[in-house]
Enzyme design. Sequence first.
Site, mmCIF file in Angstrom:
data_model
loop_
_atom_site.group_PDB
_atom_site.id
_atom_site.type_symbol
_atom_site.label_atom_id
_atom_site.label_comp_id
_atom_site.label_asym_id
_atom_site.label_seq_id
_atom_site.Cartn_x
_atom_site.Cartn_y
_atom_site.Cartn_z
ATOM 1 N N VAL A 199 -3.995 15.549 88.182
ATOM 2 C CA VAL A 199 -5.010 16.155 88.170
ATOM 3 C C VAL A 199 -5.056 17.894 88.191
ATOM 4 C CG1 VAL A 199 -7.443 16.236 89.726
ATOM 5 C CG2 VAL A 199 -5.844 14.363 89.670
ATOM 6 N N HIS A 200 -5.884 18.321 87.216
ATOM 7 C CA HIS A 200 -5.818 19.846 87.237
ATOM 8 C C HIS A 200 -6.972 20.404 86.802
ATOM 9 C CE1 HIS A 200 -5.056 19.222 82.818
ATOM 10 N NE2 HIS A 200 -5.192 20.444 83.070
ATOM 11 N N ARG A 201 -7.978 19.800 86.093
ATOM 12 C CA ARG A 201 -9.135 20.507 85.662
ATOM 13 C C ARG A 201 -10.045 20.995 86.705
ATOM 14 N NH1 ARG A 201 -9.442 20.490 80.080
ATOM 15 N NH2 ARG A 201 -8.158 18.953 79.021
#
Length: 351
Positions: A199-201
């Site tokens: 998860v990075h956005r």
Amino acid sequence: MKVLSIVGARPQFIKCAPVSAALRRSCQEVLVHTGQHYDANMSDVFFRDLGIPAPDYHLGIGSGSQGEQTGRMLAAIEEVILKEEPDMVLVYGDTNSTLAGGLAAAKVHVPVAHVEAGLRSFDRAMPEEINRVLTDHLSALLFCPTDTAVQNLALEGIAGGVHLTGDVMVDALQRNRCLAAGCAPMPGLEEGGYYLATVHRASNTDQEGNLRSIMGAFAALDLPVVFPAHPRTRKYLAAYGIEVGANVQIIDPLPYLDMLHLLSHARAVLTDSGGVQKEAYILEVPCVTLRENTEWVETVEDGWNVLVGADRSKIIEETARAGGRIGRHSARFGDGHAAERIAAIITDYEP
């Protein structure tokens, strides 16, 4: 032919490796690292493991707001272009490094070549979508990974310089799959006995409600969740005071080969990364995408991927189904020779 190649983020290092190797057989390449990803686990280790030559320039831009980061890159890249006087500037994907490189080149009248051209999520709220569209519209050579990408460009009136090359990520996977198979498994994990998550956005990390919902879903899953956490994700988990479930194992970002090994043996992957969706498809691993849309529509059409957004119930429900999901598989992303095609087209380019 002197080509200035610009990279700055983990996915670009992976794409650059096969292209750089092919390009250097016939061209002079000057490699520029913007420093967009500056953590050693997300930068240095990729150059080492993938055999990418050391950058000729490391701009050290680091993090910042969208405008600040892109602006600093633009000024620094322009300076390098004016010094090196390349015949072409090569950019990859959809990051701020991509847009800054394309803009800097176009403004001083150097032709731009874009690897992974034509991708569209049709969501202008995503910074990546803005970067893709603008870069495509100022590029002289557009290297499309799929037929869908070619069609997207045609709908925007772009036909000149468009080439269907296949996807360089297939090249990278074919080159490194055997090496990844030799990586040591993580202690306590059995093949098919865990989920892998990334998860990075900003749409997930910077919105507390979305990040809480996603982490709540992870905690409710029936298997261990291995979660290589991006530095920004760790920052927001701490800022929001979000506690992770007992089954969630947060680890540092992994080198490419280790990540490939974990992905290939996971029951399913949960991600908001475009690149991981595609890697999962190629490796035939079910994917649950933590977004409402995707630029890789082929992964959904062929049944390997499902879009759930940040909805806790949907994440849990579709992950439970994912373990038994088998989709169609085809060569929609190419045959593993995209880098050779790209290098040949660049070598023969005449303005």
